[in-house]
Write a protein that holds these residues in place. Structure first.
Motif, short mmCIF file in Angstrom:
data_model
loop_
_atom_site.label_atom_id
_atom_site.label_comp_id
_atom_site.label_asym_id
_atom_site.label_seq_id
_atom_site.Cartn_x
_atom_site.Cartn_y
_atom_site.Cartn_z
N VAL A 89 -26.08 38.30 -52.73
CA VAL A 89 -27.41 38.49 -50.94
C VAL A 89 -27.70 37.18 -50.56
CG1 VAL A 89 -28.92 40.11 -50.19
CG2 VAL A 89 -27.83 40.79 -52.10
N GLN A 90 -28.62 36.18 -51.06
CA GLN A 90 -28.85 35.11 -50.21
C GLN A 90 -27.60 34.51 -50.50
OE1 GLN A 90 -31.92 33.98 -50.27
NE2 GLN A 90 -31.09 32.46 -48.89
N LYS A 91 -26.65 33.99 -51.04
CA LYS A 91 -25.62 32.97 -50.44
C LYS A 91 -25.46 33.90 -48.79
CE LYS A 91 -23.77 31.01 -54.91
NZ LYS A 91 -22.88 31.15 -55.36
N LEU A 92 -24.52 35.26 -48.80
CA LEU A 92 -23.99 35.83 -48.11
C LEU A 92 -25.38 35.84 -46.27
CD1 LEU A 92 -22.03 38.06 -46.59
CD2 LEU A 92 -23.15 39.72 -47.58
N SER A 93 -26.66 35.72 -46.84
CA SER A 93 -27.22 35.66 -45.48
C SER A 93 -26.92 34.12 -45.29
CB SER A 93 -29.23 35.46 -46.11
OG SER A 93 -29.68 35.52 -44.72
N THR A 94 -26.77 32.75 -45.80
CA THR A 94 -26.25 31.22 -45.57
C THR A 94 -25.08 31.56 -44.73
OG1 THR A 94 -28.32 31.18 -47.15
CG2 THR A 94 -26.31 29.48 -45.85
N LEU A 95 -24.43 32.14 -45.12
CA LEU A 95 -22.84 31.84 -45.24
C LEU A 95 -22.92 33.37 -43.06
CD1 LEU A 95 -21.02 32.51 -48.36
CD2 LEU A 95 -20.81 30.61 -46.70
N GLN A 96 -23.76 34.23 -43.19
CA GLN A 96 -23.15 34.88 -42.22
C GLN A 96 -24.18 33.99 -41.18
OE1 GLN A 96 -26.49 37.34 -40.84
NE2 GLN A 96 -25.21 38.04 -40.08
N ASP A 97 -25.44 32.90 -41.47
CA ASP A 97 -26.03 32.28 -40.62
C ASP A 97 -25.36 31.24 -39.61
OD1 ASP A 97 -28.31 32.19 -38.46
OD2 ASP A 97 -28.49 30.37 -39.40
N MET A 98 -24.00 30.98 -40.11
CA MET A 98 -23.32 29.69 -40.42
C MET A 98 -22.10 30.47 -39.35
SD MET A 98 -23.34 26.60 -42.78
CE MET A 98 -23.35 28.28 -43.86
N PHE A 99 -21.52 31.31 -39.45
CA PHE A 99 -20.44 32.52 -39.12
C PHE A 99 -20.94 32.74 -38.50
CE2 PHE A 99 -17.87 36.31 -38.87
CZ PHE A 99 -16.68 35.61 -39.20
N ALA A 100 -22.02 33.08 -38.17
CA ALA A 100 -22.57 33.64 -36.09
C ALA A 100 -22.41 32.24 -35.30
CB ALA A 100 -23.59 34.32 -36.29
N ALA A 101 -23.02 31.07 -35.82
CA ALA A 101 -23.00 30.20 -34.98
C ALA A 101 -21.66 29.77 -34.84
CB ALA A 101 -24.40 29.15 -36.00
N GLN A 102 -20.80 29.26 -35.78
CA GLN A 102 -19.43 29.08 -35.54
C GLN A 102 -18.49 29.85 -34.54
OE1 GLN A 102 -15.53 28.30 -38.81
NE2 GLN A 102 -17.06 26.83 -38.89
N ASP A 103 -18.48 30.76 -34.59
CA ASP A 103 -18.36 31.90 -33.34
C ASP A 103 -17.11 31.21 -33.11
OD1 ASP A 103 -19.02 33.78 -31.47
OD2 ASP A 103 -19.16 32.41 -29.84
N ARG A 104 -15.94 31.78 -34.23
CA ARG A 104 -14.25 31.07 -34.57
C ARG A 104 -14.08 32.63 -34.93
NH1 ARG A 104 -13.08 27.70 -30.75
NH2 ARG A 104 -13.94 25.65 -30.97
#
Length: 293
Positions: A47-62
């Motif tokens: 869950v913690q990894k997913l939280s971090t990855l989702q934040d970068m995923f949203a920022a990358q916006d690809r």
């Protein structure tokens, strides 16, 4: 234990040799019930990894990520979504639960109501049931087709194969447009389903979850098993794989789902966008302005 090593066991990229009977709903890869306490720690880590990855995923916006959950009643779709996605930013995730089609939805093609809810770039979309219902419940109860207003000449013995082809083309289109599709079938045994139904009847706090329609659908158990096997055989692809997740043990199912999502996001090599030279200069000016207040 490396849960990610188990994923290949449950990931189906080609349905050519797939047989549902080869997958045990009670499988925990040899892990005993005593492992549940460790499983909670592993799930929390996921869950913690997913939280971090989702934040970068949203920022990358690809890219966008579409996660589909399919299962029979009481298999744990709601609970899995609740636990696995508990640490993500709600602004970055949209969850849709597909019920009986509305009159408006019946006035469109069978993919319409799903297509209009696809996630935008940088977002994760979760479908609790999906367009796959058109090849599952509609197949088990073909009278539902009568409400779909299709011309009679289009309702032939080939309609299910034609829908498989339509879905494969749709998911290929999504992949080519940066929408990654993950599909989870929570595979529950008939014995465990009965146990969970009885819990809903015995526990007043769970009575609201029970519907007499669930028991009627249980009478079609064999038809649903056949339909799910056919769906996976015909729609499992490398770009839109199915995960056949043993669901008799909720702690194990949640681990598998969590790790599959984390692994998918990690495969994108995510990183926060780098600030350009001109933008860096603006940051310096902004800092100076704030410091001089």
């Amino acid at each position: 234990m490396k849960i990610e090593k188990l994923l290949k066991r449950y990931r189906i990229e080609s349905g050519k040799d797939f047989r549902l009977k080869d997958y045990d709903p009670g499988d925990t890869h040899g892990l005993k019930s005593e492992f549940k306490s460790q499983a909670k720690l592993l799930l929390a880590d996921g869950v913690q990894k997913l939280s971090t990855l989702q934040d970068m995923f949203a920022a990358q916006d690809r890219r966008a990520l579409l996660i589909i959950f399919q299962a029979l009643d009481a298999a744990g779709k709601d609970g899995t979504i609740k636990h696995v996605m508990s640490g993500v930013n709600p602004e970055g995730v949209d969850v849709y639960s597909f019920k009986t089609p509305s009159s408006e939805e019946l006035n469109h093609d069978f993919l319409w109501r799903s297509a209009r809810l696809l996630p935008a770039r940088g977002k994760i979309g979760i479908f609790n049931r999906s367009y796959y219902e058109e090849m599952l419940i509609v197949r088990v109860h073909p009278q539902i087709l009568e409400n779909e207003k299709l011309p009679k000449e289009l309702i032939t013995k080939h309609i299910w194969q034609e829908r498989f082809e339509d879905v494969n083309s749709f998911e290929r289109y999504l992949a080519r447009n940066g929408i990654v599709v993950l599909k989870f079938f929570l595979h529950l045994s008939k014995k465990e389903q009965k146990k969970r139904f009885m819990e809903r009847l015995d526990n007043p706090k769970k009575n609201w979850k029970f519907s007499s329609a669930d028991v009627r659908e249980r009478e079609c158990w064999g038809d649903y098993q056949t339909a799910y096997e056919d769906v996976i055989q015909n729609t499992a692809t490398k770009h839109a794989p199915w995960y056949v997740v043993p669901a008799d043990n909720k702690w194990f199912a949640r681990l598998i789902v969590s790790q599959a999502i984390v692994d998918t996001l990690e495969s994108f090599n995510l990183a926060y966008p780098k600030v350009s030279g001109a933008a860096k200069a603006d940051l310096v000016k902004a800092r100076q302005t704030l410091e001089n207040e």
